[in-house]
Motif scaffolding. Structure first.
Motif, PDB file in Angstrom:
ATOM      1  N   GLY A  21       6.193   0.952  -9.755  1.00  0.00           N
ATOM      2  CA  GLY A  21       5.631   1.623  -8.589  1.00  0.00           C
ATOM      3  C   GLY A  21       5.741   0.921  -7.251  1.00  0.00           C
ATOM      4  O   GLY A  21       4.871   1.130  -6.398  1.00  0.00           O
ATOM      5  N   ILE A  22       6.772   0.121  -7.007  1.00  0.00           N
ATOM      6  CA  ILE A  22       6.934  -0.495  -5.685  1.00  0.00           C
ATOM      7  C   ILE A  22       7.229   0.612  -4.674  1.00  0.00           C
ATOM      8  O   ILE A  22       8.141   1.413  -4.868  1.00  0.00           O
ATOM      9  CB  ILE A  22       8.074  -1.538  -5.685  1.00  0.00           C
ATOM     10  CG1 ILE A  22       7.775  -2.681  -6.638  1.00  0.00           C
ATOM     11  CG2 ILE A  22       8.355  -2.035  -4.265  1.00  0.00           C
ATOM     12  CD1 ILE A  22       6.547  -3.491  -6.299  1.00  0.00           C
ATOM     13  N   LYS A  23       6.478   0.631  -3.591  1.00  0.00           N
ATOM     14  CA  LYS A  23       6.626   1.649  -2.546  1.00  0.00           C
ATOM     15  C   LYS A  23       6.984   0.994  -1.218  1.00  0.00           C
ATOM     16  O   LYS A  23       6.526  -0.115  -0.911  1.00  0.00           O
ATOM     17  CB  LYS A  23       5.331   2.449  -2.373  1.00  0.00           C
ATOM     18  CG  LYS A  23       4.902   3.204  -3.612  1.00  0.00           C
ATOM     19  CD  LYS A  23       5.883   4.304  -3.932  1.00  0.00           C
ATOM     20  CE  LYS A  23       5.453   5.081  -5.163  1.00  0.00           C
ATOM     21  NZ  LYS A  23       6.520   5.926  -5.673  1.00  0.00           N
ATOM     22  N   SER A  24       7.788   1.694  -0.437  1.00  0.00           N
ATOM     23  CA  SER A  24       8.163   1.224   0.889  1.00  0.00           C
ATOM     24  C   SER A  24       6.914   0.907   1.704  1.00  0.00           C
ATOM     25  O   SER A  24       5.942   1.663   1.679  1.00  0.00           O
ATOM     26  CB  SER A  24       8.992   2.301   1.596  1.00  0.00           C
ATOM     27  OG  SER A  24       9.408   1.860   2.856  1.00  0.00           O
ATOM     28  N   GLY A  25       6.931  -0.232   2.387  1.00  0.00           N
ATOM     29  CA  GLY A  25       5.791  -0.660   3.196  1.00  0.00           C
ATOM     30  C   GLY A  25       4.832  -1.587   2.478  1.00  0.00           C
ATOM     31  O   GLY A  25       4.039  -2.283   3.112  1.00  0.00           O
ATOM     32  N   GLN A  26       4.896  -1.617   1.166  1.00  0.00           N
ATOM     33  CA  GLN A  26       4.024  -2.482   0.362  1.00  0.00           C
ATOM     34  C   GLN A  26       4.435  -3.945   0.549  1.00  0.00           C
ATOM     35  O   GLN A  26       5.612  -4.260   0.634  1.00  0.00           O
ATOM     36  CB  GLN A  26       4.175  -2.071  -1.107  1.00  0.00           C
ATOM     37  CG  GLN A  26       3.420  -2.898  -2.097  1.00  0.00           C
ATOM     38  CD  GLN A  26       3.645  -2.400  -3.527  1.00  0.00           C
ATOM     39  OE1 GLN A  26       4.216  -1.345  -3.768  1.00  0.00           O
ATOM     40  NE2 GLN A  26       3.206  -3.191  -4.486  1.00  0.00           N
ATOM     41  N   THR A  27       3.479  -4.845   0.612  1.00  0.00           N
ATOM     42  CA  THR A  27       3.779  -6.273   0.667  1.00  0.00           C
ATOM     43  C   THR A  27       4.137  -6.744  -0.732  1.00  0.00           C
ATOM     44  O   THR A  27       3.387  -6.523  -1.684  1.00  0.00           O
ATOM     45  CB  THR A  27       2.576  -7.077   1.199  1.00  0.00           C
ATOM     46  OG1 THR A  27       2.303  -6.643   2.533  1.00  0.00           O
ATOM     47  CG2 THR A  27       2.877  -8.565   1.210  1.00  0.00           C
ATOM     48  N   PHE A  41       7.251 -10.608   1.568  1.00  0.00           N
ATOM     49  CA  PHE A  41       7.792  -9.765   2.629  1.00  0.00           C
ATOM     50  C   PHE A  41       7.521  -8.312   2.270  1.00  0.00           C
ATOM     51  O   PHE A  41       7.211  -8.000   1.120  1.00  0.00           O
ATOM     52  CB  PHE A  41       9.292 -10.020   2.869  1.00  0.00           C
ATOM     53  CG  PHE A  41      10.136  -9.963   1.629  1.00  0.00           C
ATOM     54  CD1 PHE A  41      10.534  -8.746   1.080  1.00  0.00           C
ATOM     55  CD2 PHE A  41      10.542 -11.123   1.011  1.00  0.00           C
ATOM     56  CE1 PHE A  41      11.311  -8.708  -0.062  1.00  0.00           C
ATOM     57  CE2 PHE A  41      11.316 -11.095  -0.122  1.00  0.00           C
ATOM     58  CZ  PHE A  41      11.705  -9.870  -0.655  1.00  0.00           C
ATOM     59  N   PRO A  42       7.644  -7.390   3.232  1.00  0.00           N
ATOM     60  CA  PRO A  42       7.393  -5.978   2.946  1.00  0.00           C
ATOM     61  C   PRO A  42       8.587  -5.313   2.267  1.00  0.00           C
ATOM     62  O   PRO A  42       9.740  -5.617   2.569  1.00  0.00           O
ATOM     63  CB  PRO A  42       7.146  -5.369   4.324  1.00  0.00           C
ATOM     64  CG  PRO A  42       7.871  -6.263   5.268  1.00  0.00           C
ATOM     65  CD  PRO A  42       7.823  -7.635   4.663  1.00  0.00           C
TER      66      PRO A  42
END
Length: 94
Positions: A21-27, A41-42
């Motif tokens: 579940g890695i989503k764009s914007g997540q650190t 990094f994001p």
């Protein structure tokens, strides 16, 4: 702290995502195994578990290194935190 991706050595350009579940914007928190240190990094893309993430900026034509091994070349500029897959990395075999 959750480890989101693993990298073999700080000289690598790619890490492997180890959580769902890695989503764009997540650190993202990454563990560099050989140096036993963390980087952060994001995410710039959604990235599935088991797929690669760029851990530094990669220019079109650059070699991609994962676990100390040449796995191909970038066919587009890729920023840190972007998904590395067939849309932006190709083998050098053909």
């Amino acid at each position: 702290m959750t480890v989101h991706f693993c990298v073999h050595d700080e000289g690598d350009s790619a890490g492997v995502v180890v959580v769902e579940g890695i989503k764009s914007g997540q650190t993202l928190n990454g563990w560099i195994m050989d140096q036993d240190r963390m980087i952060e990094f994001p995410a710039k893309s959604d990235i599935p578990i088991g797929h690669k993430v760029a851990i530094k900026a990669i220019a079109k034509g650059d070699t991609i290194i994962k676990y100390g091994v040449d796995i191909g070349k970038a066919v587009a500029d890729i920023g840190a935190g972007e998904h590395l897959h067939v849309h932006n990395v190709k083998t050098k075999r053909w």
